[in-house]
Design a protein around this motif. Structure first.
Motif, PDB file in Angstrom:
ATOM      1  N   VAL A  37       0.826  -1.220   0.000  1.00  0.00           N
ATOM      2  CA  VAL A  37       0.000   0.000   0.000  1.00  0.00           C
ATOM      3  C   VAL A  37       0.857   1.267   0.000  1.00  0.00           C
ATOM      4  O   VAL A  37       0.387   2.336  -0.377  1.00  0.00           O
ATOM      5  N   TRP A  38       2.117   1.173   0.429  1.00  0.00           N
ATOM      6  CA  TRP A  38       2.969   2.363   0.512  1.00  0.00           C
ATOM      7  C   TRP A  38       3.881   2.539  -0.696  1.00  0.00           C
ATOM      8  O   TRP A  38       3.924   3.612  -1.275  1.00  0.00           O
ATOM      9  N   CYS A  39       4.633   1.470  -1.078  1.00  0.00           N
ATOM     10  CA  CYS A  39       5.625   1.673  -2.143  1.00  0.00           C
ATOM     11  C   CYS A  39       5.216   1.001  -3.448  1.00  0.00           C
ATOM     12  O   CYS A  39       5.889   1.157  -4.460  1.00  0.00           O
ATOM     13  N   LEU A  40       4.117   0.219  -3.406  1.00  0.00           N
ATOM     14  CA  LEU A  40       3.546  -0.415  -4.589  1.00  0.00           C
ATOM     15  C   LEU A  40       4.410  -1.499  -5.228  1.00  0.00           C
ATOM     16  O   LEU A  40       4.128  -1.921  -6.348  1.00  0.00           O
ATOM     17  N   ILE A  41       5.433  -1.990  -4.509  1.00  0.00           N
ATOM     18  CA  ILE A  41       6.119  -3.164  -5.084  1.00  0.00           C
ATOM     19  C   ILE A  41       5.182  -4.363  -4.938  1.00  0.00           C
ATOM     20  O   ILE A  41       4.347  -4.414  -4.020  1.00  0.00           O
ATOM     21  N   PRO A  42       5.267  -5.332  -5.867  1.00  0.00           N
ATOM     22  CA  PRO A  42       4.358  -6.487  -5.799  1.00  0.00           C
ATOM     23  C   PRO A  42       4.500  -7.225  -4.470  1.00  0.00           C
ATOM     24  O   PRO A  42       5.606  -7.414  -3.977  1.00  0.00           O
ATOM     25  N   ALA A  43       3.379  -7.596  -3.883  1.00  0.00           N
ATOM     26  CA  ALA A  43       3.402  -8.294  -2.594  1.00  0.00           C
ATOM     27  C   ALA A  43       3.969  -9.699  -2.784  1.00  0.00           C
ATOM     28  O   ALA A  43       3.584 -10.416  -3.711  1.00  0.00           O
ATOM     29  N   ASP A  44       4.922 -10.104  -1.922  1.00  0.00           N
ATOM     30  CA  ASP A  44       5.446 -11.470  -1.975  1.00  0.00           C
ATOM     31  C   ASP A  44       5.138 -12.161  -0.651  1.00  0.00           C
ATOM     32  O   ASP A  44       4.336 -11.670   0.147  1.00  0.00           O
ATOM     33  N   SER A  45       5.800 -13.302  -0.393  1.00  0.00           N
ATOM     34  CA  SER A  45       5.449 -14.093   0.792  1.00  0.00           C
ATOM     35  C   SER A  45       5.856 -13.404   2.098  1.00  0.00           C
ATOM     36  O   SER A  45       5.415 -13.810   3.169  1.00  0.00           O
ATOM     37  N   THR A  46       6.700 -12.361   2.028  1.00  0.00           N
ATOM     38  CA  THR A  46       7.074 -11.659   3.261  1.00  0.00           C
ATOM     39  C   THR A  46       6.148 -10.480   3.553  1.00  0.00           C
ATOM     40  O   THR A  46       6.298  -9.823   4.578  1.00  0.00           O
ATOM     41  N   ALA A  47       5.204 -10.200   2.665  1.00  0.00           N
ATOM     42  CA  ALA A  47       4.307  -9.061   2.874  1.00  0.00           C
ATOM     43  C   ALA A  47       3.447  -9.296   4.117  1.00  0.00           C
ATOM     44  O   ALA A  47       3.106 -10.430   4.453  1.00  0.00           O
ATOM     45  N   VAL A  48       3.105  -8.202   4.791  1.00  0.00           N
ATOM     46  CA  VAL A  48       2.325  -8.270   6.020  1.00  0.00           C
ATOM     47  C   VAL A  48       0.865  -7.950   5.687  1.00  0.00           C
ATOM     48  O   VAL A  48       0.574  -6.958   5.012  1.00  0.00           O
ATOM     49  N   ASP A  49      -0.043  -8.796   6.152  1.00  0.00           N
ATOM     50  CA  ASP A  49      -1.475  -8.533   5.975  1.00  0.00           C
ATOM     51  C   ASP A  49      -1.903  -7.452   6.952  1.00  0.00           C
ATOM     52  O   ASP A  49      -1.753  -7.604   8.168  1.00  0.00           O
ATOM     53  N   LEU A  50      -2.479  -6.386   6.422  1.00  0.00           N
ATOM     54  CA  LEU A  50      -2.959  -5.301   7.274  1.00  0.00           C
ATOM     55  C   LEU A  50      -4.411  -5.548   7.646  1.00  0.00           C
ATOM     56  O   LEU A  50      -5.113  -6.272   6.953  1.00  0.00           O
TER      57      LEU A  50
END
Ligand SMILES: [Zn+2]
Ligand SMILES: [Zn+2]
Ligand SMILES: [Zn+2]
Length: 159
Positions: A37-50
């Motif tokens: 949501v902040w930098c728009l890089i594609p979400a991968d497996s380390t992304a945090v669910d908000l």
């Protein structure tokens, strides 16, 4: 019970970051949870669910998320010191308060925040001025900000 308290504290900060620290409106890529949501890089497996009330999950990359978490943690650490510290509340020199302020200010840039400014006179807080963190209640929510303790003495001075 320590572990429980830490988990509760993290859950509280997680909600603050999710609700109050995400862009409004969200960019299209981020609305569906495919991008940070902040930098728009594609979400991968380390992304945090908000936390989100939307139909799709919203995610933050680890780097953006941890930068915003650090901003909140350091703000609350500074705030909890000032709440108990008479010199800080009086706007007098306090090394502990100053140390916590410096640690907090270091998190502002990585968290995408403007340099801290006084909520009353709107001037950016100068390094040589004393400052305190203030929680300011708005109509719909609250805002974590800063102030010159004991009034804005140099308000209007040419800087
Ligand atoms: Zn990101
Ligand atoms: Zn202090
Ligand atoms: Zn001020």
């Amino acid at each position: 019970m320590t572990a429980v308290q830490i988990a509760e504290e993290l859950a509280r900060l997680h909600r603050l970051v999710s609700w109050f620290d995400t862009p409004v409106p969200l960019p299209a890529e981020a609305v569906t949870g495919h991008a940070c949501v902040w930098c728009l890089i594609p979400a991968d497996s380390t992304a945090v669910d908000l936390e989100s009330a939307a139909d799709y999950p919203q995610r933050g990359c680890l780097s953006c998320y941890s930068a915003r978490l650090a901003w909140h943690i350091s703000w609350y650490e500074w705030h909890s010191h000032v709440a108990e510290c008479f010199p800080c509340k009086q706007g007098r020199m306090c090394f502990v308060g100053r140390g916590r302020r410096i640690l907090h200010e270091l998190t502002a840039g990585p968290a995408g925040k403007e340099p801290p400014a006084c909520f009353s006179c709107h001037r950016t807080l100068l390094a040589q001025e004393t400052a305190i963190p203030v929680r300011w209640e708005g109509e719909a929510s609250f805002h974590l900000g800063y102030a010159h303790p004991g009034g804005c003495a140099r308000k209007g001075a040419a800087l």
